[in-house]
Design a protein around this motif. Structure first.
Motif, PDB file in Angstrom:
ATOM      1  N   LYS A 182       0.805  -1.231   0.000  1.00 29.82           N
ATOM      2  CA  LYS A 182       0.000   0.000   0.000  1.00 29.82           C
ATOM      3  C   LYS A 182       0.835   1.277   0.000  1.00 29.82           C
ATOM      4  CE  LYS A 182      -3.434   2.410   2.856  1.00 29.82           C
ATOM      5  NZ  LYS A 182      -4.256   2.324   4.093  1.00 29.82           N
ATOM      6  N   TYR A 183       1.892   1.321   0.819  1.00 29.40           N
ATOM      7  CA  TYR A 183       2.579   2.594   1.050  1.00 29.40           C
ATOM      8  C   TYR A 183       3.683   2.840   0.022  1.00 29.40           C
ATOM      9  CZ  TYR A 183       0.049   3.312   5.374  1.00 29.40           C
ATOM     10  OH  TYR A 183      -0.944   3.525   6.290  1.00 29.40           O
ATOM     11  N   PRO A 184       3.738   4.059  -0.543  1.00 30.66           N
ATOM     12  CA  PRO A 184       4.692   4.344  -1.631  1.00 30.66           C
ATOM     13  C   PRO A 184       6.128   4.575  -1.171  1.00 30.66           C
ATOM     14  CG  PRO A 184       3.320   6.266  -1.185  1.00 30.66           C
ATOM     15  CD  PRO A 184       2.771   5.156  -0.353  1.00 30.66           C
ATOM     16  N   LYS A 185       6.297   5.111   0.041  1.00 33.64           N
ATOM     17  CA  LYS A 185       7.647   5.455   0.502  1.00 33.64           C
ATOM     18  C   LYS A 185       8.010   4.530   1.663  1.00 33.64           C
ATOM     19  CE  LYS A 185       7.230  10.312  -0.870  1.00 33.64           C
ATOM     20  NZ  LYS A 185       7.249  11.725  -0.390  1.00 33.64           N
ATOM     21  N   THR A 186       8.464   3.353   1.303  1.00 30.86           N
ATOM     22  CA  THR A 186       8.790   2.329   2.304  1.00 30.86           C
ATOM     23  C   THR A 186      10.298   2.231   2.475  1.00 30.86           C
ATOM     24  OG1 THR A 186       6.824   1.043   1.743  1.00 30.86           O
ATOM     25  CG2 THR A 186       8.586  -0.123   2.887  1.00 30.86           C
ATOM     26  N   LYS A 231      13.397   9.639   8.015  1.00 30.90           N
ATOM     27  CA  LYS A 231      12.481  10.720   8.391  1.00 30.90           C
ATOM     28  C   LYS A 231      11.400  10.934   7.338  1.00 30.90           C
ATOM     29  CE  LYS A 231      15.907  13.444  10.988  1.00 30.90           C
ATOM     30  NZ  LYS A 231      16.652  14.724  11.003  1.00 30.90           N
ATOM     31  N   ASP A 232      11.746  10.676   6.085  1.00 32.53           N
ATOM     32  CA  ASP A 232      10.843  10.977   4.976  1.00 32.53           C
ATOM     33  C   ASP A 232       9.908   9.814   4.625  1.00 32.53           C
ATOM     34  OD1 ASP A 232      10.096  13.006   3.087  1.00 32.53           O
ATOM     35  OD2 ASP A 232      10.981  11.773   1.508  1.00 32.53           O
ATOM     36  N   ALA A 233      10.229   8.617   5.086  1.00 32.56           N
ATOM     37  CA  ALA A 233       9.427   7.437   4.737  1.00 32.56           C
ATOM     38  C   ALA A 233       8.041   7.497   5.393  1.00 32.56           C
ATOM     39  CB  ALA A 233      10.154   6.180   5.189  1.00 32.56           C
ATOM     40  N   ASN A 234       7.057   6.921   4.714  1.00 29.06           N
ATOM     41  CA  ASN A 234       5.736   6.828   5.355  1.00 29.06           C
ATOM     42  C   ASN A 234       5.435   5.417   5.854  1.00 29.06           C
ATOM     43  OD1 ASN A 234       5.096   5.578   2.898  1.00 29.06           O
ATOM     44  ND2 ASN A 234       4.113   7.432   2.079  1.00 29.06           N
ATOM     45  N   LEU A 235       6.362   4.485   5.574  1.00 28.16           N
ATOM     46  CA  LEU A 235       6.271   3.136   6.145  1.00 28.16           C
ATOM     47  C   LEU A 235       7.670   2.628   6.455  1.00 28.16           C
ATOM     48  CD1 LEU A 235       4.651   0.590   6.918  1.00 28.16           C
ATOM     49  CD2 LEU A 235       4.958  -0.204   4.560  1.00 28.16           C
ATOM     50  N   ILE A 236       7.852   2.176   7.687  1.00 28.94           N
ATOM     51  CA  ILE A 236       9.133   1.630   8.139  1.00 28.94           C
ATOM     52  C   ILE A 236       8.943   0.149   8.445  1.00 28.94           C
ATOM     53  CG2 ILE A 236      10.849   1.631  10.001  1.00 28.94           C
ATOM     54  CD1 ILE A 236      10.254   4.660  10.306  1.00 28.94           C
TER      55      ILE A 236
END
Length: 566
Positions: free
Chosen positions: A206-210, A273-278
């Motif tokens: 789902k998340y684009p910035k993983t 810091k910029d990721a929306n999923l870790i």
């Protein structure tokens, strides 16, 4: 173990038989009267090499380095109850904070003298309980096999850690008929929940910035790095590692950005810091990587945390999903499941990933281009560049804490797993040289380079004798700025240069090395460091390189601790 005939032997002899059965190759220690039976049982042993050390603390660091580099328990004996055993405490605390499988054996007062304020008596059990996975005291010779079985099993079961065993004098000298015992060090790991696996896959897609954060749970697994790289490539997402574990991923890996956090590099830190999923794999998201602050972990990021230790899950940051299991096993399963799904990376922001790959390339370029190669005294960035250029790819690095070594954390190249060894969360100085000796014993075919400041080396200088005596040929680079650099930086930046207790007057360490029988070099320019380092890599002796470092090249790392001074 099964002896053909029962033998009438002492408790000390039984312990050595058990160590043999567990295939212990080295035992480190400092002799004392409380454990004479144990040491006598090691005399002329063909299977175990005994290495006598000069101090129980540094001996424990050697055992710690061996344990971390080999993945096998490092065994250290404090021969004397009381003061000998108390000297273990710093080293055991260090191994506890590093989750290192060290087994320490301490001589103890005789059972019939316990609690009578006898000579050198202290409460050794309660001394070690807070800094070990388990502390034992053997009160019955018949319990020796079971307790040592438990010690090896606990030390090696995830999450690894030190075990301490107190050995009363009378138990070591008592004799019984001893024939066999049942060896059992197997441990079981919970398999990943299939239900949660499906939920995690939905979130990953789902998340684009993983971003993947890989920790020690990946590093200590044989297949860990390959599985993490495979998963990253399937999803086309970047990888960072927790601080102090930059050797988890080969520095040349395209998707690898380096170590994160205040002690990592700016590219890896920015990406987290910029990721929306870790996706946190085998990491606690602990202090060294995060300072427990949303300045280092985006408060809005969703976190999936996988760790072998249940208490670590969501302990420092709220998580969307967590799973208590082996991180490598989980990663392998996730990759297999993702390969079955079409368009699994359709939502991924490839531009975001590619931008960080380019930033990483620029960081590596600038790291070389901006290195100060002309300063005299020498600037640390120049030392690090020389090391990057000269060290073979199979080298292992040990670091101390302190301002100069902290600057080195992400300034060196790590090609192989288990090739970087630091004090981690204990932040210890006086660690690197001794740790390097243990690493070298575990990795005899790898060059081992120990970096440390002059203050830290001064704490451990006596172990040069150990290195020379047992031909443990490491290279130690002393970055000598004649100060306790971290504290001096704080005094400079926050206390108006009121320097107290931070300036050092050192002996010529390179000359001391020669007196001990090692090779000692003095270096005050980088061109000479290149020559001496190349020479050191060929010498079949321990080498100490005493490098004059610019005293102004210190840096205040723990700025968060001095916000009250603004």
């Amino acid at each position: 173990m099964s002896l053909k005939k029962a033998q009438f032997i002492s408790g000390g002899k039984i312990i050595v038989k058990i160590l043999e059965d567990h295939k212990v190759k080295y035992v480190f220690g400092l002799i004392g009267s409380a454990t004479m039976e144990l040491f006598d049982s090691l005399y002329n042993n063909k299977k175990i090499k005994f290495i006598d050390v000069k101090d129980e603390r540094t001996g424990t660091h050697i055992a710690d380095g061996y344990a971390r580099a080999s993945g096998k328990p490092g065994v250290i004996i404090a021969g004397q109850n009381g003061p000998g055993v108390t000297n273990l405490v710093t080293g055991i605390a260090q191994s506890y904070k590093a989750f290192s499988p060290v087994i320490s054996l301490g001589g103890d007062t005789s059972s019939d003298h316990k609690g009578k304020d006898s000579f050198q008596e202290i409460d050794q059990d309660n001394l070690f309980i807070p800094i070990t996975k388990k502390t034992f005291r053997i009160n019955n010779i018949l319990k020796i096999p079971q307790i040592f079985n438990d010690a090896f099993k606990l030390a090696l079961s995830p999450r690894c850690g030190p075990i301490h065993i107190n050995l009363p004098r009378n138990i070591l000298s008592e004799k019984i008929f001893f024939k066999k015992y049942k060896k059992n060090i197997r441990y079981e790991i919970n398999p990943p929940s299939r239900k949660k696996i499906k939920k995690i896959i939905k979130i990953l897609i789902k998340y684009p910035k993983t971003i993947i954060i890989a920790g020690a749970g990946i590093k200590h697994s044989k297949k860990g790095r390959n599985e993490v790289c495979k998963l990253a490539k399937i999803l086309n997402v970047p990888i960072v590692t927790s601080a102090g574990h930059g050797d988890i991923i080969n520095y040349k890996e395209k998707l690898y950005l380096g170590q994160m956090g205040p002690r990592g590099n700016k590219v890896a830190t920015k990406a987290v810091k910029d990721a929306n999923l870790i996706l946190a794999l085998g990491t606690r998201l602990g202090f060294n990587s995060t300072f427990y602050s949303n300045k280092n972990i985006n408060k809005k990021s969703k976190i999936i945390q996988i760790d072998i230790e249940k208490i670590a899950l969501g302990r420092y940051f709220p998580v969307e999903l967590s799973l208590c299991t082996d991180a490598t096993t989980f990663t392998e399963i996730i990759s297999k499941e993702l390969l079955k799904i079409k368009d699994k990376d359709k939502n991924k922001d490839n531009k975001w990933t590619n931008n960080f790959i380019l930033e990483r390339k620029k960081f590596l370029f600038d790291r070389d281009a901006n290195a100060n190669m002309n300063s005299k005294p020498i600037f640390p960035s120049g030392i690090f560049k020389v090391l990057r250029e000269i060290l073979p790819s199979n080298s292992a690095i040990t670091l101390d804490a302190g301002t100069l070594c902290l600057q080195a954390t992400d300034m060196l190249n790590y090609s192989n797993s288990r090739s970087l060894f630091t004090p981690l969360d204990f932040g210890l100085v006086g660690f690197s040289f001794a740790c390097g000796l243990g690493v070298k014993l575990a990795k005899p075919n790898s060059p081992v380079i120990s970096l440390m400041g002059d203050g830290g080396f001064g704490m451990t200088v006596s172990e040069i004798t150990t290195a020379v005596k047992y031909k443990i040929n490491t290279i130690t680079i002393i970055m000598n700025n004649n100060s306790w650099g971290a504290e001096k930086a704080y005094q400079r930046d926050y206390y108006n240069k009121r320097f107290i207790g931070t300036n050092l007057k050192n002996p010529p360490f390179h000359r001391i090395a020669r007196l001990y029988g090692a090779i000692g070099f003095k270096v005050n320019k980088l061109s000479d460091l290149r020559i001496k380092l190349k020479k050191a890599l060929k010498i079949k002796k321990p080498v100490i390189i005493n490098v004059d470092v610019d005293p102004n090249s210190i840096y205040s790392f723990r700025k968060d601790s001095f916000e009250h001074k603004k």
